[in-house]
Scaffold this active site. Structure first.
Site, PDB file in Angstrom:
ATOM      1  CG  HIS A   4      -1.643   0.741   1.365  1.00  0.00           C
ATOM      2  ND1 HIS A   4      -2.013   2.108   1.863  1.00  0.00           N
ATOM      3  CD2 HIS A   4      -3.364   1.016   1.042  1.00  0.00           C
ATOM      4  CE1 HIS A   4      -2.157   3.503   1.770  1.00  0.00           C
ATOM      5  NE2 HIS A   4      -3.941   2.548   1.359  1.00  0.00           N
ATOM      6  CD  GLU A  17      -6.301   2.600  -1.341  1.00  0.00           C
ATOM      7  OE1 GLU A  17      -5.614   2.855  -0.226  1.00  0.00           O
ATOM      8  OE2 GLU A  17      -7.419   3.364  -2.434  1.00  0.00           O
ATOM      9  CB  CYS A  61      -6.822  10.031   3.365  1.00  0.00           C
ATOM     10  SG  CYS A  61      -7.530   9.436   2.266  1.00  0.00           S
TER      11      CYS A  61
END
Ligand code: FUB
Ligand code: ZN
Length: 594
Positions: free
Chosen positions: A235, A287, A380
């Site tokens: 990630h 991700e 975020c």
């Protein structure tokens, strides 16, 4: 090396002044309003009940904390602001009131899962703690108010007790790293070395066997000790926040093994796994990073937070070891894959930043969205943007006893601290920079960006690691002219996605073509790299670029005998960061080479 703090630098003009005004006047409120509508601030009250539709998400505290940190930075660079301060103080009151006797605070776990505290590595408690700590440090530094800082010290002490001293948690290291770098900041704010040691403890624990076994999961960087890492995997945001913590610890402890790992990782990312925009993350699945040279344009994940965390990592490396390759990456990110994350009006955001958009292409696969949104369920990125822009000057300078390094050029002046330096420039609209300083150093070292093939300096200099060292004597004025022609850039042939294609750059800025200017089927458009390129209007702060485009003549059948027939048309390119500000449109960075 020390840095000149961003709060001691005032950006007085140019692109970043515009962006700082945008954050101060528009974006900070826009994000706050969306966070209020979605009950993120209200969650701090901890009054909701399990099963409520507004049950706080496990990392809402981090969204709020980044917003608070942003507010503190705006106050640190501009002036105290009653409205922001009231929101801040109210939030701190709630956090302090609802923290338990150990100092623990998490608006999700405190209400729903009291008995599951520190049981689930993947559920972001330590990530939220890290962001709260960063906000507390920022507020203390901006205002001198220490209520939040004290509360976060208590919380950090509790984390030390549970994770390091008792080892009573169900896991050993943050599932989403961030706390590591936050603890280093807490150490700097308090001078309490235990926080630095706790950060080092977590860095050292990563990748150790858990229950006798080494994980094969690189998602959280668990598959090997950090000192052994060679490639950036897993990630992206987790990885890069962790690499920031590694760089901090490498610097604080003069740990050459850890620093070497940071350097290897930096090389792997920037020479194999990074988009030309400074974006990272080739897939939305996990991700994550994938493999070397895998850089799909339409499906690029390239999260705004990943770009920010790459700039944070490169910024740390630039201050540890002044080699222009580090600052070059900070620059690549800030003018491209980071800045594309926010709309020109400052109100909406991209989570993913692809390098190609083809909205008319009808298929069932998952692609990034084509228009920025005001908020996401996983939001975020917006408050990461609002904290990054007000503090961007932190990347400009570092210094030791004899040298002041200028890493970045922004129209600015220092307004406090012991170093007085002024930059007069429109950079990157052009490459003219006037530097005025009167500082107690032997040298000033000016970064000559990697994209710059020729430059002029008004004083004698010597090049070292990409910096031009100029000897100082008293009050000095230096004129630096960086030639900034329009250039065509090719990708390594192993990036199969970009075979036969070129990207256009001017200085650090990557350009793209949009359908709204150039019509449909952009993938068909060819550019003659020897053709005539001119600067156009600056609708999006920096000039557009005009050249001749060539595209295949249209025909009705599906196939025909090939020929060389092209239609010429005026091709307009705009800065990549400005794409998708005029409705949904095709967009392309990598154009066919004629
Ligand atoms: O998990 C928290 C944040 O949400 C991460 O940092 C982002 O990558 C997104 O997954
Ligand atoms: Zn994000």
């Amino acid at each position: 090396m020390d840095k000149i703090k961003f709060s001691d630098i005032r950006i007085t003009g140019g692109l970043w002044r515009d962006k700082q005004d945008m954050v101060k006047n528009v974006t900070i409120d826009a994000v706050y309003n969306r966070f209020c509508e979605t009950h993120r601030f209200e969650a701090l009250k901890c009054t909701w009940k399990e099963g409520d539709p507004d049950c706080p998400h496990i990392f809402w505290d981090s969204d709020v904390a980044k917003w608070l940190e942003s507010a503190a930075y705006i106050m640190a660079t501009e002036e105290r602001d009653e409205k922001l301060e009231k929101i801040f103080d109210d939030a701190v009151d709630l956090i302090v009131k609802n923290s338990d006797e150990h100092g623990y605070f998490n608006s999700h776990f405190l209400v729903t899962r009291q008995n599951e505290r520190f049981c689930h590595r993947g559920e972001h408690e330590l990530y939220c703690a890290g962001h709260l700590i960063e906000a507390a440090v920022a507020y203390y530094e901006a205002t001198g108010k220490d209520k939040f800082l004290k509360a976060m010290c208590k919380y950090a002490d509790y984390i030390e007790q549970v994770f390091k001293l008792e080892k009573s948690a169900e896991f050993f290291t943050p599932g989403h790293p961030e706390l590591e770098l936050a603890l280093v900041r807490l150490y700097h704010a308090t001078s309490d070395k235990r926080y630095l040691e706790l950060s080092k403890y977590f860095i050292d624990e990563h990748g150790k066997p858990e229950n006798g076994e080494i994980s094969n999961n690189n998602y959280n960087q668990d598959d090997m000790p950090l000192r052994d890492r060679i490639t950036a995997d897993g990630h992206c945001v987790r990885a890069l926040y962790l690499f920031c913590g590694m760089a901090d610890i490498a610097y604080e402890y003069n740990d050459s093994g850890l620093l070497e790992a940071c350097k290897r990782l930096f090389e792997n990312i920037t020479n194999r796994r990074m988009y030309i925009t400074g974006g990272v993350g080739s897939t939305y699945m996990g991700e994550s990073f994938t493999v070397d040279y895998d850089l799909p344009n339409r499906k690029a994940y390239a999260e705004t937070c990943a770009a920010i965390s790459l700039a944070m990592f490169a910024g740390r490396m630039q201050a540890i070891e002044p080699n222009s390759k580090y600052a070059d990456i900070v620059e690549k990110v800030i003018y491209n894959g980071f800045l594309s994350g926010v709309s020109m009006d400052g109100k909406s955001f991209f989570y993913e930043n692809p390098l190609e958009i083809d909205p008319g292409f009808n298929n069932k696969e998952r692609f990034p969205i084509t228009r920025r949104q005001e908020i996401f369920s996983c939001s975020c990125c917006p408050p990461n943007i609002t904290r990054f822009i007000p503090s961007i000057a932190e990347y400009m300078y570092s210094y030791n006893d004899s040298v002041l390094y200028i890493h970045h050029y922004m129209n600015s002046e220092t307004v406090g601290g012991s170093i007085g330096i002024v930059q007069e420039t429109n950079y990157p609209a052009d490459g003219e920079i006037l530097i005025k300083c009167n500082i107690d150093k032997e040298y000033i070292a000016l970064r000559i960006p990697g994209w710059c093939k020729s430059f002029k300096l008004s004083l004698p200099y010597e090049m070292k690691n990409g910096y031009a060292f100029v000897r100082l004597s008293g009050e000095t004025e230096i004129r630096l002219t960086l030639d900034m022609p329009i250039e065509a850039i090719a990708a390594n042939k192993r990036v199969h996605e970009n075979a036969g294609r070129i990207a256009i750059m001017r200085g650090p800025v990557v350009y793209c073509a949009e359908g709204v200017d150039n019509g449909a089927d952009l993938k068909n458009v060819r550019v003659d790299i020897h053709g005539n390129f001119e600067l156009g209007s600056a609708e999006f702060l920096l000039p557009s670029i005009k050249t001749t485009g060539f595209r295949d003549a249209d025909f009705d059948s599906l196939y025909k005998f090939a020929d060389d027939a092209y239609e010429e048309f005026p091709l307009t390119l705009i800065p990549y960061y400005a794409f998708a500000n005029r409705g949904t449109s095709e967009m392309l960075v990598w154009l066919l080479k004629k």
